[in-house]
Motif scaffolding. Sequence first.
Motif, PDB file in Angstrom:
ATOM      1  N   SER A   1       0.779  -1.205   0.000  1.00 35.09           N
ATOM      2  CA  SER A   1       0.000   0.000   0.000  1.00 35.09           C
ATOM      3  C   SER A   1       0.807   1.249   0.000  1.00 35.09           C
ATOM      4  CB  SER A   1      -0.872   0.030   1.222  1.00 35.09           C
ATOM      5  OG  SER A   1      -0.298  -0.666   2.252  1.00 35.09           O
TER       6      SER A   1
ATOM      7  N   LEU B   1       0.259   5.397  -1.978  1.00 33.99           N
ATOM      8  CA  LEU B   1       0.084   6.673  -1.362  1.00 33.99           C
ATOM      9  C   LEU B   1       0.884   7.740  -2.057  1.00 33.99           C
ATOM     10  CD1 LEU B   1       0.971   8.642   1.423  1.00 33.99           C
ATOM     11  CD2 LEU B   1      -1.103   8.305   0.220  1.00 33.99           C
TER      12      LEU B   1
ATOM     13  N   LEU C   1      -0.434  -1.310   5.753  1.00 33.79           N
ATOM     14  CA  LEU C   1      -1.047  -0.060   5.315  1.00 33.79           C
ATOM     15  C   LEU C   1      -0.930   1.049   6.348  1.00 33.79           C
ATOM     16  CD1 LEU C   1      -4.271  -1.311   3.535  1.00 33.79           C
ATOM     17  CD2 LEU C   1      -2.048  -0.819   2.565  1.00 33.79           C
TER      18      LEU C   1
ATOM     19  N   CYS D   1       1.259   4.379   5.412  1.00 32.12           N
ATOM     20  CA  CYS D   1       0.608   5.689   5.361  1.00 32.12           C
ATOM     21  C   CYS D   1       1.351   6.685   6.237  1.00 32.12           C
ATOM     22  CB  CYS D   1      -0.848   5.579   5.813  1.00 32.12           C
ATOM     23  SG  CYS D   1      -1.824   7.064   5.518  1.00 32.12           S
TER      24      CYS D   1
ATOM     25  N   CYS E   1      -0.179  11.248   2.933  1.00 30.07           N
ATOM     26  CA  CYS E   1      -1.173  10.194   3.127  1.00 30.07           C
ATOM     27  C   CYS E   1      -1.999  10.489   4.381  1.00 30.07           C
ATOM     28  CB  CYS E   1      -0.489   8.835   3.267  1.00 30.07           C
ATOM     29  SG  CYS E   1      -1.655   7.483   3.511  1.00 30.07           S
TER      30      CYS E   1
ATOM     31  N   MET F   1      -5.317   4.996   4.364  1.00 33.49           N
ATOM     32  CA  MET F   1      -5.295   3.954   3.341  1.00 33.49           C
ATOM     33  C   MET F   1      -6.064   2.746   3.863  1.00 33.49           C
ATOM     34  SD  MET F   1      -1.636   3.722   1.406  1.00 33.49           S
ATOM     35  CE  MET F   1      -0.694   3.454   2.893  1.00 33.49           C
TER      36      MET F   1
ATOM     37  N   LEU G   1      -6.966   5.311  -1.156  1.00 22.41           N
ATOM     38  CA  LEU G   1      -6.075   6.247  -0.488  1.00 22.41           C
ATOM     39  C   LEU G   1      -6.709   7.630  -0.423  1.00 22.41           C
ATOM     40  CD1 LEU G   1      -3.322   7.079   0.662  1.00 22.41           C
ATOM     41  CD2 LEU G   1      -2.575   7.428  -1.678  1.00 22.41           C
TER      42      LEU G   1
ATOM     43  N   THR H   1      -5.949  11.568   0.665  1.00 16.91           N
ATOM     44  CA  THR H   1      -4.748  12.384   0.787  1.00 16.91           C
ATOM     45  C   THR H   1      -4.984  13.652   1.600  1.00 16.91           C
ATOM     46  OG1 THR H   1      -5.158  13.718  -1.172  1.00 16.91           O
ATOM     47  CG2 THR H   1      -4.109  11.593  -1.520  1.00 16.91           C
TER      48      THR H   1
ATOM     49  N   ASP I   1      -8.747  11.802  -3.556  1.00 13.35           N
ATOM     50  CA  ASP I   1      -8.615  10.401  -3.189  1.00 13.35           C
ATOM     51  C   ASP I   1      -8.237   9.606  -4.432  1.00 13.35           C
ATOM     52  OD1 ASP I   1     -10.982  10.202  -4.625  1.00 13.35           O
ATOM     53  OD2 ASP I   1     -12.175   9.430  -2.956  1.00 13.35           O
TER      54      ASP I   1
END
Length: 209
Positions: free
Chosen positions: A5, A9, A70, A74, A80, A83, A97, A99, A109
């Motif tokens: 993940s 990000l 994740l 993140c 990030c 997530m 994700l 943001t 996103d």
Amino acid sequence: MKCSSLLLLALVLTTPALAHAQAADWKLAKDEDGVRVYLSEVPGSRYKSFRGVTLVKADVATLGHLQENLRVSCAWLYACAQMRLLKYSDEAIWVYLDTKLPWPAAPRDLVLKVSTEETPDGGMIRHLQAAPDYVPPVKDRIRVPSVSGTWQMVPKGPRLTEVTYEMRGEPGGSVPSWLANQFVVDAPFESLRMLKVVAEHQGVRDGGY
């Protein structure tokens, strides 16, 4: 479970657009704290693509784990906010994700499809591709329509890995030019800098160094 993940990000925020540029097209934009950031113009796009490169005192397995968790990924991925895993299969994972971008950019996103390739040298490549229609739009968020990139990890010795992070994309909506220019440098630089800190701290804690 392989949830790469963290890569997503970074790209998510990357308002840049990374074209399949030749090496000669990359121009060094920043070289600090062991992290080098290169930018490249993308034909037909207002946004530049980026390439970040660094050496991390950690093995590929450690770096892979830090990407697959994740919550942890993140924390070190630039911009990030959140997530979460949407789907996992043997082929790939799909991740949502959210943001947190600097003002005055509107919140965005991203849905990413992430597939993992193991290389003969013991390295790893994460392939990232936007899947904007995978889930319905979210209120008060601009869905990133197009993004693609890679995280590549190449072993360079015992507990030493070269990490290269490349991204290209279109952020959707409008982004001030000064913010876009700042983001394409800050996203790879801060993501790789923080990855180094987290990975090397993990190595010390595990008694590896």
